[in-house]
Design a protein around this motif. Structure first.
Motif, PDB file in Angstrom:
ATOM      1  N   ILE A  90       1.224  -1.234  -0.086  1.00  0.00           N
ATOM      2  CA  ILE A  90       0.137   0.063   0.021  1.00  0.00           C
ATOM      3  C   ILE A  90       0.836   0.791  -0.443  1.00  0.00           C
ATOM      4  N   GLU A  91       2.127   1.217   1.207  1.00  0.00           N
ATOM      5  CA  GLU A  91       2.394   1.919   1.329  1.00  0.00           C
ATOM      6  C   GLU A  91       3.941   3.194   0.103  1.00  0.00           C
ATOM      7  N   ASN A  92       3.487   1.905  -0.721  1.00  0.00           N
ATOM      8  CA  ASN A  92       4.820   2.204  -2.522  1.00  0.00           C
ATOM      9  C   ASN A  92       4.043   2.679  -3.517  1.00  0.00           C
ATOM     10  N   GLY A  93       2.609   2.126  -2.535  1.00  0.00           N
ATOM     11  CA  GLY A  93       1.813   2.483  -4.372  1.00  0.00           C
ATOM     12  C   GLY A  93       1.812   1.527  -5.436  1.00  0.00           C
ATOM     13  N   LEU A  94       1.996   0.119  -4.919  1.00  0.00           N
ATOM     14  CA  LEU A  94       2.138  -0.910  -5.590  1.00  0.00           C
ATOM     15  C   LEU A  94       0.717  -1.204  -6.461  1.00  0.00           C
TER      16      LEU A  94
END
Ligand code: ATP
Ligand code: MG
Length: 415
Positions: A90-94
């Protein structure tokens, strides 16, 4: 004398090849199934696991290694691999990558449990996670990957147990049925089960207390409560597994230890390693991303316990491939020949050949004894004539055959 902490283990040099064998099989399986590695921190904010694993689980309630760091933040050593991977996803926009995103990890995990065979406080997991696909093909692929991994290790007699625990829709109805069923039995159930009654009755099916287990055995079965979509999904998963020749039994008692599962859940269980028989467990977690603050996205994963697999392999006599032995031991007599041994060993290592020389200033006889002990394939004694001619006598340790080889050609000869 300071001892290793309770529930942790050292892996010694004569055992580490077994670990590499399992880890290599894990990486090869992941690669063949197109899952790419993801590495996340060993500790995370405690809240991640409270929300991600679920605070009605034993893992979160009783087993976490939680500490306050010097900045006053509550941190927890990861008790499992999925929550960290999902956070990082989520945090890395995957979520904006082309779907599905298929990842794997090999990680230590920490749980404060009562140590026993196959149950440690620091253990290791190999896991796969596939994001973005709601389709039963992904469930079947993932289960098949776990099964191929076990095959690659050569473990026998591991049974696949399969269940579906439905989605929010069917779980609503089912929770009501469970509560109706458990209500008259609550008095005789353990305090944990009583507290689960309100929060998450499904977890009452996973209790390990004898009395609770007996009561839970008569509980309504989730499979009778699945909505149309979940039912169809489960049928399709079973069909795909059957078509691939994967054997399984449906076990409605499998609800898994963690809160986030939906639809398909499964375990690979062995009867060969005592009561800690689950070597691999997983399932779909279609609501977890949303619960951790991401956009809703279906996902599925599994985790296999490496120590339990090791135990199983050892108990059932699976052969581990031999550990790497030196190809050549160079024995030196005097200062000049020892210098050549050193130089030649370094040269060969540069070419990827495992070569060894004397570090202990031993006699030639003692050097050869050591060479035998470490299992060198060839030995060469270097003396004056070898120095003069640049040629050595390579003796094969297995049959005693000797061949004269130029130093520059040793590498070629050893191939
Ligand atoms: P169990 O019911 O045996 O406690 P679990 O449901 O807590 O297992 P998971 O959270 O699904 O286990 O973890 C996946 C796998 O990790 C397990 O199937 C098992 O092989 C391994 N595992 C879990 N806890 C431990 C532990 N304390 N020591 C060693 N391996 C473990
Ligand atoms: Mg457990």
């Amino acid at each position: 004398m300071i001892n290793v902490p309770k529930g942790t283990k050292d892996v010694l040099p004569n055992q580490s090849h077994k670990w590499r064998f399992i880890e290599n099989a894990a990486r090869e399986t992941a690669a063949a199934f197109c899952y790419k590695e993801m590495r996340t921190p060993t500790f995370e904010h405690t809240e991640l696991f409270q929300r991600g694993v679920g605070d009605t689980t034993d893992v979160v309630n009783k087993e976490m290694y939680t500490f306050e760091d010097k900045g006053g933040r509550s941190m927890t050593l990861k008790p499992e691999g999925t929550a960290g991977v999902v956070r990082a996803f989520i945090e890395n926009g995957l979520a904006s990558s082309p779907m599905p995103v298929k990842t794997y990890y090999i990680t230590p995990a920490f749980r404060y449990e009562r140590p026993q065979a196959g149950r440690l406080r620091e253990f290791h997991q190999f896991g796969l996670e596939a994001f973005g696909s709601p389709s039963p093909e992904t469930d079947a692929e993932l289960i098949f990957a776990a099964s191929s991994f076990l095959d690659k290790l050569g473990v026998k007699g591991v049974k696949l147990e399969l269940n579906s625990i439905g989605c929010r829709i069917c779980r609503g109805e089912y929770n009501k049925a469970l509560k109706n069923y458990f209500a008259p039995h609550l008095e005789s159930m353990c305090p944990t089960c009583r507290s689960r009654y309100d929060k998450n009755p499904l977890r009452m099916l996973d209790c390990k207390e004898e009395e609770c287990k007996k009561i839970a055995a008569g509980a309504p079965k989730i499979l009778d409560y699945l909505c149309e979509e979940c039912k169809e999904h489960f049928e399709k998963v079973k069909e795909l597994l059957t078509a691939q020749g994967v054997e399984y039994t449906v076990n409605s008692g499998i609800v898994r230890g963690l809160d986030y599962y939906t639809k398909t859940v499964f375990e690979f269980v062995s009867t060969q390693i005592g009561s800690q028989g689950t070597v691999c467990g997983g399932g779909r977690y279609d609501n977890l991303l949303e619960e951790l603050g991401g956009n809703p996205l279906p996902a599925i994963g599994f985790a296999a316990g490496i120590e339990r697999l090791m135990l199983l392999m050892e108990n059932t006599g699976v052969d581990f491939p031999e550990e790497q032995k030196p190809a050549l031991y160079l024995a030196g007599m005097d200062a000049a020949s020892r210098a050549l041994c050193f130089k030649t060993a370094i040269y060969l290592r540069g070419k990827g050949v495992c070569a060894e020389f004397d570090h202990m200033n031993r006699s030639v006889k003692a050097q050869l004894k050591y060479a035998d002990k470490i299992g060198a394939r060839y030995v060469a004694v270097i003396g004056e004539s070898e120095l003069a001619t640049g040629t050595v006598n390579l003796k094969a340790m297995k049959d005693g055959n000797v061949n004269s080889v130029k130093i520059a050609e040793i590498e070629e000869y050893l191939k």
